[in-house]
Design a protein around this motif. Structure first.
Motif, PDB file in Angstrom:
ATOM      1  N   LYS A  93     -47.917 -19.470 -56.674  1.00 51.57           N
ATOM      2  CA  LYS A  93     -48.444 -20.599 -55.899  1.00 51.57           C
ATOM      3  C   LYS A  93     -47.402 -21.044 -54.876  1.00 51.57           C
ATOM      4  O   LYS A  93     -46.208 -20.762 -55.014  1.00 51.57           O
ATOM      5  N   ALA A  94     -47.891 -21.748 -53.857  1.00 47.23           N
ATOM      6  CA  ALA A  94     -47.005 -22.302 -52.831  1.00 47.23           C
ATOM      7  C   ALA A  94     -46.400 -23.595 -53.359  1.00 47.23           C
ATOM      8  O   ALA A  94     -47.109 -24.578 -53.576  1.00 47.23           O
ATOM      9  N   ASN A  95     -45.087 -23.589 -53.605  1.00 48.02           N
ATOM     10  CA  ASN A  95     -44.416 -24.781 -54.118  1.00 48.02           C
ATOM     11  C   ASN A  95     -44.204 -25.833 -53.043  1.00 48.02           C
ATOM     12  O   ASN A  95     -44.211 -27.031 -53.329  1.00 48.02           O
ATOM     13  N   ASP A  96     -43.983 -25.375 -51.821  1.00 44.25           N
ATOM     14  CA  ASP A  96     -43.697 -26.329 -50.750  1.00 44.25           C
ATOM     15  C   ASP A  96     -44.059 -25.709 -49.411  1.00 44.25           C
ATOM     16  O   ASP A  96     -43.955 -24.491 -49.228  1.00 44.25           O
ATOM     17  N   VAL A  97     -44.477 -26.547 -48.491  1.00 40.83           N
ATOM     18  CA  VAL A  97     -44.805 -26.114 -47.130  1.00 40.83           C
ATOM     19  C   VAL A  97     -44.122 -27.060 -46.153  1.00 40.83           C
ATOM     20  O   VAL A  97     -44.316 -28.280 -46.226  1.00 40.83           O
ATOM     21  N   TYR A  98     -43.316 -26.503 -45.274  1.00 39.14           N
ATOM     22  CA  TYR A  98     -42.627 -27.275 -44.239  1.00 39.14           C
ATOM     23  C   TYR A  98     -43.258 -26.921 -42.905  1.00 39.14           C
ATOM     24  O   TYR A  98     -43.059 -25.838 -42.376  1.00 39.14           O
ATOM     25  N   HIS A  99     -44.041 -27.856 -42.345  1.00 40.99           N
ATOM     26  CA  HIS A  99     -44.648 -27.682 -41.028  1.00 40.99           C
ATOM     27  C   HIS A  99     -43.657 -28.212 -39.984  1.00 40.99           C
ATOM     28  O   HIS A  99     -43.437 -29.428 -39.894  1.00 40.99           O
ATOM     29  N   VAL A 100     -43.046 -27.313 -39.250  1.00 40.83           N
ATOM     30  CA  VAL A 100     -42.029 -27.700 -38.261  1.00 40.83           C
ATOM     31  C   VAL A 100     -42.717 -28.346 -37.059  1.00 40.83           C
ATOM     32  O   VAL A 100     -43.674 -27.801 -36.504  1.00 40.83           O
ATOM     33  N   LYS A 101     -42.224 -29.512 -36.663  1.00 37.60           N
ATOM     34  CA  LYS A 101     -42.870 -30.266 -35.574  1.00 37.60           C
ATOM     35  C   LYS A 101     -42.675 -29.598 -34.214  1.00 37.60           C
ATOM     36  O   LYS A 101     -43.590 -29.538 -33.405  1.00 37.60           O
ATOM     37  N   GLU A 102     -41.446 -29.125 -33.974  1.00 40.98           N
ATOM     38  CA  GLU A 102     -41.141 -28.558 -32.657  1.00 40.98           C
ATOM     39  C   GLU A 102     -41.806 -27.189 -32.505  1.00 40.98           C
ATOM     40  O   GLU A 102     -41.606 -26.311 -33.340  1.00 40.98           O
ATOM     41  N   PRO A 103     -42.588 -26.970 -31.438  1.00 40.84           N
ATOM     42  CA  PRO A 103     -43.222 -25.653 -31.238  1.00 40.84           C
ATOM     43  C   PRO A 103     -42.201 -24.593 -30.831  1.00 40.84           C
ATOM     44  O   PRO A 103     -41.130 -24.908 -30.310  1.00 40.84           O
ATOM     45  N   LEU A 104     -42.552 -23.348 -31.079  1.00 45.09           N
ATOM     46  CA  LEU A 104     -41.761 -22.218 -30.598  1.00 45.09           C
ATOM     47  C   LEU A 104     -42.343 -21.791 -29.259  1.00 45.09           C
ATOM     48  O   LEU A 104     -43.475 -21.325 -29.184  1.00 45.09           O
ATOM     49  N   VAL A 105     -41.557 -21.950 -28.219  1.00 49.74           N
ATOM     50  CA  VAL A 105     -42.045 -21.714 -26.853  1.00 49.74           C
ATOM     51  C   VAL A 105     -42.238 -20.216 -26.620  1.00 49.74           C
ATOM     52  O   VAL A 105     -41.436 -19.385 -27.044  1.00 49.74           O
ATOM     53  N   SER A 106     -43.317 -19.885 -25.931  1.00 46.14           N
ATOM     54  CA  SER A 106     -43.574 -18.500 -25.515  1.00 46.14           C
ATOM     55  C   SER A 106     -44.300 -18.562 -24.186  1.00 46.14           C
ATOM     56  O   SER A 106     -45.454 -19.003 -24.116  1.00 46.14           O
ATOM     57  N   ASP A 107     -43.619 -18.138 -23.106  1.00 49.93           N
ATOM     58  CA  ASP A 107     -44.243 -18.215 -21.774  1.00 49.93           C
ATOM     59  C   ASP A 107     -43.982 -16.912 -21.024  1.00 49.93           C
ATOM     60  O   ASP A 107     -44.356 -15.847 -21.500  1.00 49.93           O
ATOM     61  N   ALA A 108     -43.347 -16.997 -19.848  1.00 47.91           N
ATOM     62  CA  ALA A 108     -43.044 -15.771 -19.096  1.00 47.91           C
ATOM     63  C   ALA A 108     -42.093 -14.869 -19.885  1.00 47.91           C
ATOM     64  O   ALA A 108     -42.185 -13.643 -19.818  1.00 47.91           O
ATOM     65  N   ILE A 109     -41.181 -15.497 -20.618  1.00 44.89           N
ATOM     66  CA  ILE A 109     -40.351 -14.772 -21.572  1.00 44.89           C
ATOM     67  C   ILE A 109     -41.055 -14.937 -22.918  1.00 44.89           C
ATOM     68  O   ILE A 109     -41.031 -15.995 -23.527  1.00 44.89           O
TER      69      ILE A 109
END
Length: 235
Positions: A93-109
């Motif tokens: 089972k999943a003991n813990d879930v950490y939803h990170v607030k800051e997005p991971l940027v993906s654009d031209a790079i």
């Protein structure tokens, strides 16, 4: 007596199988989808994932899952939302879930892949951070570019400790055949015994190599190579 013995053996075999630590295969879509469902995340082939067993918690497998979130009217434009899921291999089972607030940027790079880094980032006596390496690539033929960034996370307190440190980088100006000016950077992190603000210091050792390529596609040679060393303490 024989029947009782068989029943007892069967019972203990059942217990052993259900308490066995079993690692999840993150390339198995059905397994991964079932785990993500517990974390209230929907699986998609456009998302990025990596899984590793935590060295200091051998019964826990960490799953880094980055969900692609596109703009409403531009499906090719968006970023990734990261979740770090601690999976108990014994209890399944999943003991813990950490939803990170800051997005991971993906654009031209573009962000192409993610890699969990479970090296010993022991920041103090009670805190061992977990690393995530982000692999980016640009697709310009005359100006090829790639880089790897490192983030460090405190899973217990659900916070980011280190943000977007460039550890590896490649960039060039080229005629797309041979002639090019190229710069490559490779870095390693070394934990120190000294402390700043209650955290052990981290030394970054970097090597920067600059060189030229000259000639034709069939006879392309490396010229004027320069190597530089870089060393500093992260604060």
């Amino acid at each position: 007596m024989k029947i009782k013995l068989k029943l007892a053996c069967g019972f203990f075999s059942y217990i052993a199988m259900n308490t066995m630590a079993v690692a999840i295969d993150c390339t198995d879509e059905s397994q991964l989808s079932a785990i993500l469902k517990q974390a209230k995340i929907s699986y998609s082939t456009s998302d990025l994932v990596d899984c590793k067993i935590l060295p200091n918690q051998p019964n826990t497998q960490l799953i880094a899952y980055a969900e692609w979130r596109s703009e409403p009217h531009e499906p090719e434009v968006g970023d990734y939302i990261l979740s770090l899921i601690s999976w108990d291999q014994r209890q399944h089972k999943a003991n813990d879930v950490y939803h990170v607030k800051e997005p991971l940027v993906s654009d031209a790079i573009a962000l192409e892949s993610i890699q969990l880094d479970t090296a010993t980032y022991q920041l103090n006596s009670s805190l061992r951070a977990v690393g995530l390496r982000l692999n980016y690539r640009g697709y310009s033929q005359p100006n090829p570019f790639s880089m790897q960034l490192l983030d460090l996370y405190d899973l217990n307190n659900k916070r980011k400790i280190l943000n977007s440190l460039i550890v590896n980088q490649y960039r060039a100006e080229t005629d797309t055949r041979c002639n090019a000016d190229i710069e490559e950077r490779r870095s390693t992190l070394i934990m120190q015994k000294t402390q700043t603000n209650h955290f052990f210091d981290i030394e970054l050792n970097g090597k920067i190599e600059k060189y030229e390529m000259y000639g034709t596609e069939k006879n392309c040679k490396k010229l004027k190579a320069q190597a530089l060393q870089q060393k500093f303490i992260l604060i």
